[in-house]
Design a protein around this motif. Structure first.
Motif, PDB file in Angstrom:
ATOM      1  N   THR A 183       0.826  -1.202   0.000  1.00  0.00           N
ATOM      2  CA  THR A 183       0.000   0.000   0.000  1.00  0.00           C
ATOM      3  C   THR A 183       0.857   1.248   0.000  1.00  0.00           C
ATOM      4  O   THR A 183       2.090   1.181   0.033  1.00  0.00           O
ATOM      5  CB  THR A 183      -0.928  -0.021   1.242  1.00  0.00           C
ATOM      6  N   ASP A 184       0.203   2.413  -0.011  1.00  0.00           N
ATOM      7  CA  ASP A 184       0.920   3.683   0.113  1.00  0.00           C
ATOM      8  C   ASP A 184       1.589   3.758   1.483  1.00  0.00           C
ATOM      9  O   ASP A 184       1.069   3.246   2.478  1.00  0.00           O
ATOM     10  CB  ASP A 184      -0.041   4.866  -0.034  1.00  0.00           C
TER      11      ASP A 184
ATOM     12  N   GLU B   6      -3.140   6.431   5.877  1.00  0.00           N
ATOM     13  CA  GLU B   6      -4.301   6.167   5.025  1.00  0.00           C
ATOM     14  C   GLU B   6      -4.117   4.847   4.265  1.00  0.00           C
ATOM     15  O   GLU B   6      -5.046   4.041   4.155  1.00  0.00           O
ATOM     16  CB  GLU B   6      -4.513   7.314   4.034  1.00  0.00           C
ATOM     17  N   GLY B   7      -2.897   4.630   3.753  1.00  0.00           N
ATOM     18  CA  GLY B   7      -2.625   3.375   3.068  1.00  0.00           C
ATOM     19  C   GLY B   7      -2.801   2.192   3.992  1.00  0.00           C
ATOM     20  O   GLY B   7      -3.345   1.147   3.606  1.00  0.00           O
TER      21      GLY B   7
ATOM     22  N   VAL C 245       1.940   3.419   9.029  1.00  0.00           N
ATOM     23  CA  VAL C 245       1.029   2.448   8.416  1.00  0.00           C
ATOM     24  C   VAL C 245       0.254   1.706   9.503  1.00  0.00           C
ATOM     25  O   VAL C 245      -0.953   1.444   9.366  1.00  0.00           O
ATOM     26  CB  VAL C 245       1.817   1.478   7.519  1.00  0.00           C
TER      27      VAL C 245
END
Length: 356
Positions: free
Chosen positions: A225-226, A230-231, A256
């Motif tokens: 994910t990013d 948010e990711g 994360v």
């Protein structure tokens, strides 16, 4: 002494010495005897003498400024990771009265142009870069420009430059082993884009530990994910939507992991009781998360100091290949990890706290 700063010429006249002798004494030259050096330094302190750094730099032909290249992530400016690293880097440079310049570029192309401009302008004496790609064009460019540099992290091939890194592979082996020891067999991984070597290393450690513990690597349990909270939240929601969601999650970073815990709370679950979460970095904000975040801790301020010391040694003439340092992270347990609970178990928050 207050008022206008005392010049080198005034200091020399006060001591009855030549300007050259006073200058050499202040800079620690061995051809000036110890008694004279001490006498000059005492007088400089008493009179409030401060060296003219710009004049000194012009005279010796060294800019005495290091540039830190900010990682290219949209949220990087807000990351405590960067702030703590810069704190340590600044401490190392201040011992030599060197300055720290921070640079940020929006794209890889802009960053390469920025590096080229900075080095060719003569404004910086060395560079520090973070979070390298597996094959990082910045390193090749800096080597071609023959500018001293050090990397916080490693590329796929890292034999010919200076670097400081923490063993991400070993850290995720330890994190997974810890969760398995608590009874978890369904452990997921939320990682970052794999063009970065650190992201690949942490994934490698996770996969190796799963296999070594006699478990199967479930592709659905690996989410890339990013590199942001948010990711982490998006990836964890995808894991929670699986028919058999994991009971524990290891995350590529503390940021994360914060997103992962937000997703868990959003489902009415309690991180550390219903689903265990372990981050990576050991950043201070983790003590204030809900619940406090368990993490594989690495000291960022120490990393910054080591990077600064290594780079100054290289500028002084050391072989960069002599400065390659691999450290270990350590498990810092707070309250976001705990024993595997039967699906039907209903534990209260107070019961979870009693387990710590």
């Amino acid at each position: 002494m207050s008022g206008k700063p005392v010049s080198l010429k005034v200091l020399a006249a006060h001591l009855g010495l030549t300007v050259g002798t006073v200058s050499r004494a202040l800079n620690g030259y061995k051809d000036i005897n110890r008694d004279t050096r001490d006498r000059v330094q005492r007088a400089a302190d008493e009179l409030g003498y401060r060296p003219n750094q710009n004049a000194r730099r012009l005279s010796i032909g060294v800019p005495e400024t290091i540039c830190y290249l900010m990682p290219r992530y949209s949220s990087s400016l807000a990351q405590p990771f960067v702030a703590q690293l810069l704190q340590g880097l600044g401490e190392a440079l201040s011992k030599r009265n060197w300055d720290l310049l921070v640079s940020h570029a929006e794209s890889s192309k802009d960053e390469l142009a920025q590096i080229d401009r900075l080095v060719r302008s003569g404004r910086v004496g060395g560079l520090v870069i973070s979070r390298p790609l597996k094959n990082d064009p910045r390193i090749r460019l800096i080597q071609d420009l023959k500018c001293p540099f050090v990397v916080h992290g490693r590329t796929g091939s890292c034999d010919d430059y200076a670097w400081y890194d923490v063993d991400g592979d070993a850290a995720f082996v330890e994190a997974v082993n810890h969760l398995v020891s608590l009874g978890h067999s369904d452990v997921a991984f939320v990682g970052a884009p794999l063009q970065h070597q650190f992201a690949q290393d942490r994934l490698n450690g996770y996969q190796r530990a799963v296999v070594d513990n006699g478990l199967s690597v479930n592709p659905e349990y690996v989410q890339i994910t990013d590199f942001s909270d948010e990711g982490g939240e998006i990836a964890t929601n995808m894991l929670l939507d699986l028919p058999s969601p994991p009971t524990a999650i290891v995350c590529v970073s503390d940021m994360v992991a914060l997103g992962a815990m937000a997703a868990i709370r959003g489902r009415g679950l309690v991180p550390g009781r219903d689903i265990s979460v372990i981050g990576y970095d050991g950043l201070k904000f983790g003590t204030h998360s809900n619940p406090p975040l368990s993490t594989m801790a690495q000291p960022q301020a120490h990393a910054g100091r080591r990077l600064g010391d290594m780079l100054l040694s290289i500028i002084d003439g050391d072989d960069p290949k002599k400065h390659q340092e691999l450290q270990r992270a350590h498990l810092l347990r707070r309250q976001s990890d705990g024993p595997m609970q039967p699906a039907s178990a209903e534990n209260t928050v107070s019961e979870r706290e009693e387990l710590q």
